[in-house]
Scaffold this motif. Structure first.
Motif, short mmCIF file in Angstrom:
data_model
loop_
_atom_site.label_atom_id
_atom_site.label_comp_id
_atom_site.label_asym_id
_atom_site.label_seq_id
_atom_site.Cartn_x
_atom_site.Cartn_y
_atom_site.Cartn_z
N THR A 231 0.83 -1.19 0.00
CA THR A 231 0.00 0.00 0.00
C THR A 231 0.87 1.25 0.00
O THR A 231 2.00 1.24 0.45
CB THR A 231 -0.91 0.04 1.23
OG1 THR A 231 -0.11 -0.33 2.36
CG2 THR A 231 -2.07 -0.91 1.09
N LYS B 33 -2.07 5.57 2.09
CA LYS B 33 -3.01 4.49 2.43
C LYS B 33 -2.59 3.82 3.74
O LYS B 33 -3.43 3.51 4.56
CB LYS B 33 -3.02 3.45 1.31
CG LYS B 33 -4.13 3.72 0.31
CD LYS B 33 -4.59 2.41 -0.28
CE LYS B 33 -5.99 2.52 -0.82
NZ LYS B 33 -6.39 1.38 -1.59
N TYR C 298 -4.69 3.47 6.96
CA TYR C 298 -4.88 2.11 7.46
C TYR C 298 -4.49 2.04 8.94
O TYR C 298 -5.23 1.51 9.76
CB TYR C 298 -4.03 1.15 6.63
CG TYR C 298 -4.16 -0.29 7.02
CD1 TYR C 298 -5.32 -1.01 6.73
CD2 TYR C 298 -3.13 -0.95 7.68
CE1 TYR C 298 -5.44 -2.32 7.08
CE2 TYR C 298 -3.24 -2.28 8.04
CZ TYR C 298 -4.41 -2.96 7.73
OH TYR C 298 -4.52 -4.27 8.08
#
Lengths: 305, 173
Positions: free
Chosen positions: A71, A75, A79
């Motif tokens: 990722t 992101k 996350y």
């Protein structure tokens, strides 16, 4: 014209790409340098570059990638935030969550609480309390029936659907089913009745006294036994409506009754055992002049006169 | 034509891109720096980045991303070494060089050609090799290097002139 390749800085490049005009090409081919350029061009095209093992490289890259996530940083950040939020919320929920003990039909359970109090939970009942910090505020919530043996360590409260019971080291039984009944076997307890209409009423019970809630009115009575009969594996009744007796049977055995035209308001005195259904049915139904049969689905007991 | 672009994040598509561009990109960087190990490292790092940024790079933009990233990484490795080139094993030796035109043996000429290519500056060398060895069109070379086609034509012209300056005396006219 003949020296185009010197003066025109794109001439040779265009020649390689085959983009010279016919006239340009003709003139170039007649120049003395043409053959040299041609041989250099031809020989250069016979050269090969290095061997590249694409598949081996792909494996190397995949291995390197396994140690890092796929990722993007943004992101990953979101996350992480999401994970942290979920963790915090779950931890919060967990810290404020309840621990619940539930007994199935015919099942009994003994629970020892953190302060050493022991609770015997009768069949088809449940008891819950805060999972953490319970000792700071000792409250348990009961549905069904249980026998409490409370250690004398600060206040202890039992919430029921009909009201709260305040305790200070004692033994008592609470029945919160169709009937509501509290029996005090030891020490002293205080019952505060919930009442949506009146102000709440407070009743104090000592050893040997009990209260029965009957259509929202409290009956205060006395009793003699030292321990609730359900704990000894028997249910005893004195002048109780049959409906209550049948209800108790369905808590202790996985059965339902098909009552038909039986009058369940008739009073019953007697007892039944908790470990033998056939026996229990006989001792409760035969004295009342009721015959019964098991339906195909043996969980249904069909009653008839 | 609202066909959805394949996602670079899908391993299948990523592998496709890898198999398509790893070799040409590696050769390109090799022609620039002359260090094959370094070229492989650079291109592999670019592909690692491509996977990590797969959300932000569309499939159609991947090619230009790969070459741009290779160029950017190469700027940090400006070691300029000699490129090792080989001649094809199956040489069509029936090329009519009209023997008298050659002062020296063809094999010797070929060695000199490789050496001469290595004397070119990196700018000319990479363009010359992409065109003559990798058989790429000027348009493709322009995409790879980020230059204009005009600039490619100029570099190609310079390269050829310099090679002739070095090798011309070997070829009798």
């Amino acid at each position: 014209m003949a020296k185009n390749y010197i003066h025109d800085d794109t001439f040779l490049g265009r020649w390689i790409a085959g983009e010279l005009s016919k006239d340009e090409l003709k003139a170039f081919e007649q120049s003395e340098a043409f053959k040299q350029f041609e041989i250099i061009n031809r020989e250069s095209q016979l050269l090969v570059g290095p061997n590249v093992d694409t598949e081996a490289a792909l494996l190397i890259v995949k291995q390197k990638l396994q140690t890092s996530s796929k990722t993007s940083k943004v992101k990953q950040l979101w996350y992480s935030i999401a994970v942290a939020a979920v963790l915090i919320i779950s931890l919060g929920l967990y810290l404020t969550s309840n621990k619940t003990y539930t007994t199935a039909i015919g099942e009994k359970q003994t629970i020892t609480l953190a302060d050493g109090s022991v609770i015997n939970l009768n069949a088809n009942s449940s008891l819950s309390h805060k999972r953490f910090f319970w000792l700071n505020n000792k409250t348990v919530k009961l549905t069904g029936e249980a026998y409490f043996k409370i250690k004398k360590k600060g206040p202890f409260v039992v919430n029921t659907s009909k009201g709260d019971i305040n305790v200070l080291g004692t033994e008592f039984n609470v029945k919160d089913r169709t009937q509501f009944e509290i029996k005090c076997y030891e020490g002293k307890i205080r019952f505060t009745k919930l009442n949506n209409i009146d102000t709440t009423k407070v009743f104090t019970l000592t050893k040997g006294s009990q209260i029965l809630l009957d259509h929202n009115t409290i009956k205060e009575q006395t009793f003699k036994e030292d321990t609730p009969d359900w704990k000894t594996g028997i249910s005893k009744f004195t002048d109780q409506p049959l409906s209550i007796v049948l209800e108790e049977l369905t808590y202790l055995y996985p059965i339902t009754f098909n009552i038909n035209t039986i009058d369940t308001k008739r009073l019953f005195s007697g007892s039944f055992t908790h470990n033998n259904l056939e026996n229990a049915l006989q001792t409760t139904l035969i004295p009342m002049g009721i015959t019964y049969q098991k339906a195909k689905d043996s969980h249904v007991i069909i009653l008839s006169k | 034509m609202l066909e959805k672009e394949p996602s670079v994040c899908e391993e299948r598509n990523y592998n496709k891109l890898f198999r398509k561009f790893y070799e040409p990109a590696t050769k390109y960087i090799y022609y620039k720096c002359g260090d094959f190990q370094q070229a492989e490292d650079i291109v592999q790092n670019v592909f690692i980045k491509l996977w990590k940024l797969c959300n932000t790079i569309t499939y159609s933009k991947a090619k230009s991303y790969i070459y741009t990233a290779c160029n950017n990484l190469f700027l940090n490795h400006v070691a300029h070494q000699k490129v090792k080139l080989k001649h094809q094993k199956t040489l069509t030796d029936n090329i009519d060089y009209e023997s008298p035109d050659f002062i020296i043996e063809i094999d010797e000429f070929r060695e000199k050609l490789k050496a001469a290519i290595n004397t070119l500056s990196v700018k000319e060398r990479e363009v010359f090799l992409l065109s003559r060895v990798e058989k790429k069109t000027y348009k493709e070379i322009a995409e790879i290097t980020g230059l204009t086609v005009k600039a490619i034509e100029r570099r190609m012209s310079i390269a050829l002139r310099e090679l002739r300056d070095i090798l011309g005396k070997e070829i009798k006219v």
